[in-house]
Design an enzyme around this catalytic site. Structure first.
Site, PDB file in Angstrom:
ATOM      1  N   ASN A  86       0.830  -1.204   0.000  1.00 48.37           N
ATOM      2  CA  ASN A  86       0.000   0.000   0.000  1.00 48.37           C
ATOM      3  C   ASN A  86       0.866   1.255   0.000  1.00 48.37           C
ATOM      4  OD1 ASN A  86      -1.893   1.988   0.359  1.00 48.37           O
ATOM      5  ND2 ASN A  86      -3.010   0.951   1.981  1.00 48.37           N
ATOM      6  N   ASP A  87       1.517   1.542   1.114  1.00 52.58           N
ATOM      7  CA  ASP A  87       2.308   2.771   1.192  1.00 52.58           C
ATOM      8  C   ASP A  87       3.442   2.809   0.172  1.00 52.58           C
ATOM      9  OD1 ASP A  87       0.732   3.699   3.250  1.00 52.58           O
ATOM     10  OD2 ASP A  87       2.015   2.884   4.823  1.00 52.58           O
ATOM     11  N   THR A  88       3.985   1.643  -0.176  1.00 51.74           N
ATOM     12  CA  THR A  88       5.132   1.610  -1.090  1.00 51.74           C
ATOM     13  C   THR A  88       4.732   1.890  -2.537  1.00 51.74           C
ATOM     14  OG1 THR A  88       4.880  -0.768  -1.305  1.00 51.74           O
ATOM     15  CG2 THR A  88       6.473   0.007   0.318  1.00 51.74           C
ATOM     16  N   VAL A  89       3.395   1.956  -2.806  1.00 49.18           N
ATOM     17  CA  VAL A  89       2.944   2.270  -4.166  1.00 49.18           C
ATOM     18  C   VAL A  89       2.051   3.519  -4.152  1.00 49.18           C
ATOM     19  CG1 VAL A  89       3.090  -0.076  -5.061  1.00 49.18           C
ATOM     20  CG2 VAL A  89       1.004   0.645  -3.919  1.00 49.18           C
TER      21      VAL A  89
ATOM     22  N   ALA B   8       0.973   3.803   7.371  1.00 51.96           N
ATOM     23  CA  ALA B   8       1.209   5.205   7.681  1.00 51.96           C
ATOM     24  C   ALA B   8      -0.089   5.961   7.935  1.00 51.96           C
ATOM     25  CB  ALA B   8       1.990   5.866   6.549  1.00 51.96           C
TER      26      ALA B   8
END
Lengths: 465, 141
Positions: free
Chosen positions: A390-393, A431
């Protein structure tokens, strides 16, 4: 055996350990590296056992056999998805062992030639205190990290008012205890250092959230090295110092890489309290609509594509979806689709976590690429399959200055033709930041369990032929 | 003339005595100086042989080796790197073996033995898990 000869063998052992780390520069040489590591350990142990003061062979052999049996059993049985907590547990043992060795040196200094009880060299006492303190912090810190990774302790950061003040006071108290030990050389001073450090280890890790665990695990890895080096200084043993320095710098580099992967400073991670996995669902979900699809749609889209990039995240590990995912990728590969994997540095709960899981599922490592290697290819790629990430994309890391993850390097998945996102619900990532990727025109959401979704896609792919 | 001659010889003799005394004191000073230089020289060599400085040298150089070797590790193998560094940091068993070594039982020996067991768990567990991981990394068939 003369002292110079054993010193020479210790040197040989150190060289073996350096070669062991060197071997990890490529998967081809890595297995040889492990053999070097094992050889180094065998040389170190045999050399020590051959020292004139070491004569109680029976008890030593029993000790090694007990420990060896436990270690072997655990290592053979552990699931690869449980690797992060296993490593955390192992770190705690190194820390505890360091405390016990320091204790042994304190109660029997003549065995190591650093003085007699009540009159140990001050230099040795300082080194001993540092080794003990780092060892004890590593011990309890790793246990908390293990608890968080295993789900025994909540992964949520535990924050309370005056947290930093409490830690700071404990730090000062620790320094006082070390001075006390150097002056009075009493047992109480030694155990005071141990107790304060044990408490400090708990309090340092408690405020750090679950997804920051890659940094924590690397940091504890580093600490276990520094603890070994501290003990090496106490015992005036160059082998321990060399290995401690190697392991310490290795863990420090990994921590640095992980922090860079999150665009956060090391201090920021350590002070903790970042985000929280309970952070609310997307507020504007009502205003914006997401496009939703089923397994059959995903199968059709990927089958028609010439290239697919798979982006796995921690969700894949939680769902244990790596085998089903690899099966899906194999099917697509057989149909002539070019399938590759893109790994973000902080994907998962420890450095390289995704790579190991994919390797377990027999994915050839040439197909698994790092962020820097593949990030330019998304624009020319047709379909992206995001699974449990999620956060990494999250593209807002590039555009939204107000975002908590602004500046974090992310995979440019939205540049590809179609983005398929496998997700259990619309809940935000670690996050607690909204992810605009889900609302883009070229994104299709596939709601469901990651493993089930991959299996359904495989079924759909089989059905079409 | 005789009187002056005898006086001259007297002063000469006196001067000679003074000179001799001065030489003696200078030579004494020289001896003390030499002794001081000697102790200084011994102290300097002692500092160079001081184990702490020697060990710090080893430590700093090893940190540098670690730095360069670990940067060359491929990111794909970062998990095995953690597992193997975990195993090799258990080389602390060397310290444990020394305190577990003597025959008579005391607190230090018990501590040493506990550390031997803990480190052994790590050594066996760490290397085996590393081996398991590395065996999974394979190339395209």
């Amino acid at each position: 055996m003369s002292a110079s000869f054993s010193a020479f063998l210790y040197l040989l052992s150190s060289v073996c350990f350096i070669m062991a780390l060197r071997g990890l520069s490529s998967p081809k040489t890595s297995r040889m590296g492990n053999i070097y590591g094992i050889s180094g350990m065998v040389i170190a142990v045999l050399t020590t056992v051959a020292l004139p003061g070491v004569i109680s062979f029976g008890t030593i052999i029993i000790g090694v056999l007990i420990g060896g049996a436990i270690g072997t059993l655990i290592a053979l049985r552990i699931e690869m998805t449980a690797l992060p907590q296993l490593v955390a547990a192992f770190h705690s043992l190194v820390g505890l062992a360091a405390v016990f060795v320091a204790g042994a040196a304190f109660y029997s200094p003549e065995a190591y030639g650093i003085g007699v009880i009540g009159n140990i060299k001050v230099g040795s006492l300082i080194e001993m205190s540092i080794g003990t303190a780092i060892g004890a912090i590593t011990f309890t810190g790793s246990i908390i990290a293990f608890g968080k990774l295993q789900g025994l302790v909540s992964g949520k950061p535990l924050v309370y008012p005056g947290q930093h003040l409490v830690n700071l006071s404990l730090g000062v108290l620790l320094a006082v205890a070390i001075i006390w030990l150097c002056i009075a050389q009493t047992q109480s001073a030694f155990w005071a250092i141990v107790l304060i450090s044990l408490l400090l280890g708990v309090l340092i890790i408690v405020p750090i959230g679950g997804a920051d665990m890659p940094v924590v695990v690397s940091m504890l890895n580093s600490y276990s090295g520094w603890a070994a080096a501290g003990i090496g200084f106490t015992l005036e043993n160059p082998l321990l110092i060399i290995i401690g320095a190697l392991v310490g710098s290795s863990g420090a580099i990994l921590s640095y890489i992980m922090c860079k992967g999150m665009n956060r400073s090391f201090i920021n991670v350590i002070l903790g309290g970042f985000g929280g996995e309970t952070a609310g669902t997307v507020d504007n979900a009502g205003d914006q609509a997401v496009k939703q699809g089923a397994a059959a749609d995903a199968a059709f889209i990927m089958e028609q594509a010439s290239s697919v990039i798979i982006v796995p995240g921690y969700g894949m590990a939680v769902a244990q979806a790596q085998h089903s995912l690899a099966e899906m990728a194999n099917f697509l590969g057989e149909r002539g689709v070019n399938v590759r994997y893109a790994i973000h540095p902080v994907a998962g709960r420890m450095p390289g976590h995704m790579n190991v899981l994919l390797a377990e599922a027999n994915v050839p490592y040439e197909n698994v690429l790092e962020l820097d290697e593949i990030n330019h290819d998304f624009a020319s790629n047709e379909v992206v399959f995001v699974i449990g990430a999620n956060d990494t994309v999250n593209p807002s890391a590039k555009t939204e200055k107000s975002s908590a993850i602004y500046g974090m390097p992310v995979l440019n998945v939205e540049e590809s033709g179609t983005v398929l996102v496998v997700k259990r619900s619309m809940a935000s990532g670690y996050a607690g930041v909204d992810n605009p990727l889900f609302f883009l025109d070229n994104t299709m959401m596939l709601f469901g369990d990651a493993k089930k979704m991959c299996e359904d896609i495989v079924k759909a792919l089989k059905g079409t032929h | 003339m005789k009187g002056t001659e005898s006086m001259d010889s007297n002063t000469l003799a006196g001067n000679a005595v003074k000179l001799a005394e001065e030489i003696q004191s200078v030579s004494l000073k020289a001896i003390t100086l030499a002794e001081e230089a000697n102790t200084l020289a011994i102290k300097t060599t002692e500092a160079a042989n001081e184990p702490f400085i020697f060990l710090v040298t080893i430590f700093v150089l090893a940190v540098f080796i670690g730095y360069y070797v670990v940067w060359s590790v491929t990111p794909a193998l970062h998990s095995p790197l953690m597992a193997i560094t975990n195993a090799i940091s258990s080389v602390i068993i060397v310290g444990a073996l020394i305190s577990a070594g003597p025959l008579e039982w005391n607190l230090a020996k018990i501590f040493g033995l506990i550390a031997v067991v803990l480190a052994s768990i790590n050594i066996f567990g760490g290397f085996i898990v590393t081996q398991r991981m590395l065996q999974m990394f394979r190339q395209k068939r």
